[in-house]
Design an enzyme around this catalytic site. Structure first.
Site, PDB file in Angstrom:
ATOM      1  N   SER A 162      -1.089 -50.189  11.153  1.00 36.72           N
ATOM      2  CA  SER A 162      -0.946 -50.534  12.571  1.00 36.72           C
ATOM      3  C   SER A 162       0.436 -51.092  12.910  1.00 36.72           C
ATOM      4  CB  SER A 162      -2.030 -51.525  13.016  1.00 36.72           C
ATOM      5  OG  SER A 162      -3.284 -50.881  13.035  1.00 36.72           O
ATOM      6  N   SER A 163       1.439 -50.729  12.115  1.00 35.07           N
ATOM      7  CA  SER A 163       2.823 -51.144  12.359  1.00 35.07           C
ATOM      8  C   SER A 163       3.004 -52.654  12.289  1.00 35.07           C
ATOM      9  CB  SER A 163       3.323 -50.610  13.711  1.00 35.07           C
ATOM     10  OG  SER A 163       3.295 -49.197  13.723  1.00 35.07           O
ATOM     11  N   GLU A 193      -4.941 -56.707  11.087  1.00 39.16           N
ATOM     12  CA  GLU A 193      -5.447 -55.733  12.048  1.00 39.16           C
ATOM     13  C   GLU A 193      -6.872 -56.068  12.499  1.00 39.16           C
ATOM     14  OE1 GLU A 193      -4.087 -51.596  10.743  1.00 39.16           O
ATOM     15  OE2 GLU A 193      -3.772 -52.799   8.959  1.00 39.16           O
ATOM     16  N   SER A 240      -7.663 -43.617  21.222  1.00 43.15           N
ATOM     17  CA  SER A 240      -6.883 -43.577  19.986  1.00 43.15           C
ATOM     18  C   SER A 240      -6.537 -42.139  19.635  1.00 43.15           C
ATOM     19  CB  SER A 240      -7.659 -44.225  18.841  1.00 43.15           C
ATOM     20  OG  SER A 240      -7.892 -45.595  19.088  1.00 43.15           O
ATOM     21  N   PHE A 283      14.254 -48.639   8.174  1.00 44.07           N
ATOM     22  CA  PHE A 283      12.987 -49.279   8.525  1.00 44.07           C
ATOM     23  C   PHE A 283      12.469 -50.071   7.337  1.00 44.07           C
ATOM     24  CE2 PHE A 283      13.221 -45.924  11.659  1.00 44.07           C
ATOM     25  CZ  PHE A 283      12.749 -46.545  12.807  1.00 44.07           C
ATOM     26  N   VAL A 284      11.967 -51.273   7.619  1.00 49.42           N
ATOM     27  CA  VAL A 284      11.443 -52.152   6.577  1.00 49.42           C
ATOM     28  C   VAL A 284       9.975 -52.421   6.876  1.00 49.42           C
ATOM     29  CG1 VAL A 284      11.724 -54.352   5.377  1.00 49.42           C
ATOM     30  CG2 VAL A 284      13.725 -53.204   6.371  1.00 49.42           C
ATOM     31  N   LYS A 285       9.127 -52.225   5.853  1.00 48.27           N
ATOM     32  CA  LYS A 285       7.685 -52.336   6.072  1.00 48.27           C
ATOM     33  C   LYS A 285       7.023 -53.035   4.886  1.00 48.27           C
ATOM     34  CE  LYS A 285       7.776 -47.633   8.020  1.00 48.27           C
ATOM     35  NZ  LYS A 285       7.199 -46.271   7.911  1.00 48.27           N
TER      36      LYS A 285
END
Length: 382
Positions: A207-208, A23, A342, A199-201
């Site tokens: 910040s995705s 990021e 933001s 969903f896999v993270k």
């Protein structure tokens, strides 16, 4: 004869940005906005860049760092003063690495009253930098060591949410070592318990970055392998058809929650491209919600903030399932994006706190928290 009143010394605010994180560029954008909006009548800004390699550079403005790193400007890195922050609280300032520098001048340049660490992700938002600042005895904006670490680790965060009774979407967590050794049982367990879509993270990132949505086994394999490039821990969450809500929290021991906002992503989900690149996602503030639901979001946001021992600021993200109306807490972000567009500052703007005043309040909270910590005994008195 009139005597002029002595001027109040401006606070020297060290704004740290960049960092060793996926990021990095997001941090530069946030820091650029913060530096532009810190009141020059109150503050003397000290830009502190951290390169992608981890070098600390005093005086390198955010956009000049970005230009140098993208090859548009080649001198900023060599012209800036390489510094470090000693863990010795009797020093309390940044010191030059090169002893050939004018030491007196360099030490004065490195003096700061408070640090605003505008770092997103690893080595900045995860408690590592906060630990250094605590050792150095320097006041800083935002959450402490524990809160920052918990806010970054999605697994431990969700464990605490469960412990205090906050509703979360079902999930599983795996280690990269186990995935690389034998992926078969992991795929079977995900399919049996969570199903598709899911969903896999990466567990420790924001910040995705590194996030994928899997609709079948092939996509699941690719998504886990992709997330494993960013962290040793991978989290897989059940996919639900939902609205994405966000709430901003501000304070220390008595935090306040903002109005609730909604993200309408331009892509299938709110990924990095939808957040920062294609500029087509919509932000709705305040979200079109029944008053009871909005108040529940705000209560849960404050409850999560206190449960994780956060301070200063956090953005708390929620899912509102469309079919059932069930509200789930997703995660917190302890140093959310901070440009004027933001979500965090926009939520406070809509709540009656403009961007410049928000920055003032965050610095006040940093000094308040530091003063309170100074009351703790560090020596045993018999």
């Amino acid at each position: 004869m009139q005597h002029s009143q002595p001027k109040t010394r401006k606070l020297r605010v060290g704004v740290i940005f960049g960092g060793r994180s996926g990021e990095h560029e997001v941090s530069i954008a946030s820091a650029t906005s913060i530096i532009e909006h810190l009141d020059p009548n109150k503050y003397e800004v000290v830009p502190i860049a951290i390169t992608q390699e981890g070098r600390w550079l005093l005086g390198a403005a955010p956009q000049r760092l970005l230009a140098a790193e993208t090859g548009q400007e080649g001198t900023v890195l060599s012209e800036s003063l390489a510094v470090t922050l000693p863990g010795d609280p009797t020093v309390g300032r940044l010191v030059p690495l090169n002893q050939s520098e004018n030491v007196g001048q360099a030490l004065e340049a490195g003096r700061v009253d408070v640090i605003f660490p505008v770092l997103h992700g690893t080595y900045g938002e995860d408690g590592t930098l906060q630990g250094l600042l605590e050792m150095a005895g320097v006041p800083y904006v935002g959450c402490g060591v524990l809160g920052s670490a918990l806010g970054m680790d999605k697994e431990k965060m969700k464990m605490i949410f469960q412990a205090v009774g906050l509703p979360i979407v079902d999930y599983l967590v795996y280690r990269r070592h186990d995935w690389e050794r034998d992926p078969g049982p992991i795929l079977e367990a995900v399919e049996a318990r969570l199903g598709y879509p899911c969903f896999v993270k990466p567990v420790n990132l924001g910040s995705s970055v590194g996030i994928s949505k899997a609709h079948n086994r092939k996509e699941l394999e690719q998504a886990i392998a992709f997330a494993a490039e960013y962290d040793r821990k991978i989290i897989v969450e059940r996919g639900i058809d939902c609205r994405e809500l966000e709430c901003a929290v501000l304070g220390n021991d008595e935090p306040l929650a903002s109005v609730v906002g909604e993200i309408i992503p331009s892509n299938e989900f709110y990924d990095y491209r939808a957040k920062y690149i294609d500029n087509r996602s919509q932000i709705v503030i305040p979200a079109d919600l029944p008053q009871e639901t909005a108040e529940q979001v705000r209560r849960y946001a404050v409850q999560a903030f206190l449960a994780l021992d956060l301070s200063g600021l956090a953005r708390v993200d929620f899912f509102l399932q469309k079919a059932s109306g069930q509200l789930y807490i997703n995660e917190v972000n302890t140093m959310p994006g901070f440009t004027t567009i933001s979500m965090y500052p926009k939520l406070w703007q809509a709540s009656g706190l403009p961007y410049e005043q928000l920055l003032d309040h965050l610095i006040e909270l940093a000094l308040e928290r530091h003063t309170d910590r100074q009351r703790n005994r560090t020596r045993l008195q018999l």
